[in-house]
Motif scaffolding. Structure first.
Motif, PDB file in Angstrom:
ATOM      1  N   GLY A 191       0.851  -1.183   0.000  1.00 28.01           N
ATOM      2  CA  GLY A 191       0.000   0.000   0.000  1.00 28.01           C
ATOM      3  C   GLY A 191       0.886   1.230   0.000  1.00 28.01           C
ATOM      4  O   GLY A 191       1.721   1.391   0.881  1.00 28.01           O
ATOM      5  N   ALA A 192       0.733   2.047  -1.033  1.00 27.89           N
ATOM      6  CA  ALA A 192       1.577   3.230  -1.213  1.00 27.89           C
ATOM      7  C   ALA A 192       3.044   2.782  -1.204  1.00 27.89           C
ATOM      8  O   ALA A 192       3.364   1.746  -1.760  1.00 27.89           O
ATOM      9  N   GLY A 193       3.935   3.557  -0.610  1.00 26.90           N
ATOM     10  CA  GLY A 193       5.318   3.141  -0.466  1.00 26.90           C
ATOM     11  C   GLY A 193       6.197   3.312  -1.680  1.00 26.90           C
ATOM     12  O   GLY A 193       7.302   2.777  -1.719  1.00 26.90           O
ATOM     13  N   SER A 194       5.744   4.073  -2.678  1.00 26.54           N
ATOM     14  CA  SER A 194       6.570   4.290  -3.863  1.00 26.54           C
ATOM     15  C   SER A 194       7.425   5.546  -3.679  1.00 26.54           C
ATOM     16  O   SER A 194       7.399   6.181  -2.625  1.00 26.54           O
ATOM     17  N   ALA A 195       8.135   5.901  -4.711  1.00 22.03           N
ATOM     18  CA  ALA A 195       8.968   7.102  -4.682  1.00 22.03           C
ATOM     19  C   ALA A 195       8.131   8.362  -4.476  1.00 22.03           C
ATOM     20  O   ALA A 195       8.670   9.408  -4.113  1.00 22.03           O
ATOM     21  N   THR A 251       2.840   0.477   3.319  1.00 23.07           N
ATOM     22  CA  THR A 251       2.700  -0.782   4.038  1.00 23.07           C
ATOM     23  C   THR A 251       3.095  -1.925   3.114  1.00 23.07           C
ATOM     24  O   THR A 251       2.952  -1.827   1.889  1.00 23.07           O
ATOM     25  N   VAL A 252       3.585  -2.991   3.720  1.00 25.05           N
ATOM     26  CA  VAL A 252       3.888  -4.215   2.988  1.00 25.05           C
ATOM     27  C   VAL A 252       3.380  -5.373   3.839  1.00 25.05           C
ATOM     28  O   VAL A 252       3.754  -5.502   5.004  1.00 25.05           O
ATOM     29  N   THR A 253       2.515  -6.184   3.256  1.00 24.75           N
ATOM     30  CA  THR A 253       2.027  -7.391   3.915  1.00 24.75           C
ATOM     31  C   THR A 253       2.801  -8.557   3.308  1.00 24.75           C
ATOM     32  O   THR A 253       2.904  -8.665   2.078  1.00 24.75           O
ATOM     33  N   PHE A 254       3.362  -9.394   4.159  1.00 29.75           N
ATOM     34  CA  PHE A 254       4.232 -10.459   3.671  1.00 29.75           C
ATOM     35  C   PHE A 254       4.108 -11.708   4.529  1.00 29.75           C
ATOM     36  O   PHE A 254       3.584 -11.677   5.640  1.00 29.75           O
ATOM     37  N   ARG A 255       4.609 -12.788   3.986  1.00 31.77           N
ATOM     38  CA  ARG A 255       4.776 -14.023   4.733  1.00 31.77           C
ATOM     39  C   ARG A 255       6.234 -14.432   4.563  1.00 31.77           C
ATOM     40  O   ARG A 255       6.704 -14.618   3.445  1.00 31.77           O
ATOM     41  N   ALA A 256       6.937 -14.543   5.673  1.00 32.64           N
ATOM     42  CA  ALA A 256       8.327 -14.998   5.679  1.00 32.64           C
ATOM     43  C   ALA A 256       8.342 -16.394   6.271  1.00 32.64           C
ATOM     44  O   ALA A 256       7.901 -16.610   7.397  1.00 32.64           O
ATOM     45  N   SER A 257       8.830 -17.342   5.488  1.00 34.33           N
ATOM     46  CA  SER A 257       8.845 -18.741   5.930  1.00 34.33           C
ATOM     47  C   SER A 257      10.205 -19.102   6.510  1.00 34.33           C
ATOM     48  O   SER A 257      11.240 -18.584   6.078  1.00 34.33           O
ATOM     49  N   TYR A 258      10.173 -19.978   7.481  1.00 36.65           N
ATOM     50  CA  TYR A 258      11.393 -20.515   8.086  1.00 36.65           C
ATOM     51  C   TYR A 258      11.131 -21.985   8.391  1.00 36.65           C
ATOM     52  O   TYR A 258       9.977 -22.437   8.373  1.00 36.65           O
ATOM     53  N   ARG A 259      12.202 -22.723   8.612  1.00 38.69           N
ATOM     54  CA  ARG A 259      12.021 -24.137   8.944  1.00 38.69           C
ATOM     55  C   ARG A 259      11.143 -24.248  10.174  1.00 38.69           C
ATOM     56  O   ARG A 259      11.476 -23.727  11.223  1.00 38.69           O
TER      57      ARG A 259
END
Length: 124
Positions: free
Chosen positions: A80-84, A90-98
């Motif tokens: 959401g937004a976050g450009s120059a 905002t950034v919605t993410f999923r970070a995977s780990y073992r």
């Protein structure tokens, strides 16, 4: 993780992708680029970069990344937004780990023209 591929999931090599942000050769141009570079810093255990890219009002005095965590991938789910052209994003993410994953909506702001991480809301 090979130096040929960047841990952030983009197709570029680490030195030309997130490595240039970690070294200070360039600043992340968008909130998403900063999110990717911060994930990569967690993968590499680069606490200095994480602290430098954390908003001064929410930055911890110290950060000790868990070197036992084996990060296995990053998926950007939404931005959401976050450009120059923006001052917040905002950034919605999923970070995977073992053994699991982290699902978060992170907030970013510009401070003196540079994107910094403000805080995040855990999802799921």
């Amino acid at each position: 993780m090979s130096t040929r591929s960047c841990p952030c999931g983009l197709s570029g090599a680490y030195p030309e992708c997130c490595g240039r942000f970690h070294s200070g050769a360039a600043a992340a141009p968008t909130a998403e680029a900063l999110m990717r570079s911060r994930y990569c810093a967690f993968v590499k255990g680069d606490a200095g970069y994480l602290l430098r890219t954390w908003h001064p009002r929410t930055r911890p005095a110290r950060l000790d990344p868990d070197t036992g965590t084996r990060w296995t991938g990053l998926e950007i789910l939404a931005t959401g937004a976050g450009s120059a052209f923006h001052s917040v994003g905002t950034v919605t993410f999923r970070a995977s780990y073992r053994g699991g994953s982290l699902h978060e909506r992170s907030r970013f702001e510009r401070v003196d023209g540079a994107w910094v991480y403000v805080d995040g809301e855990f999802l799921d």
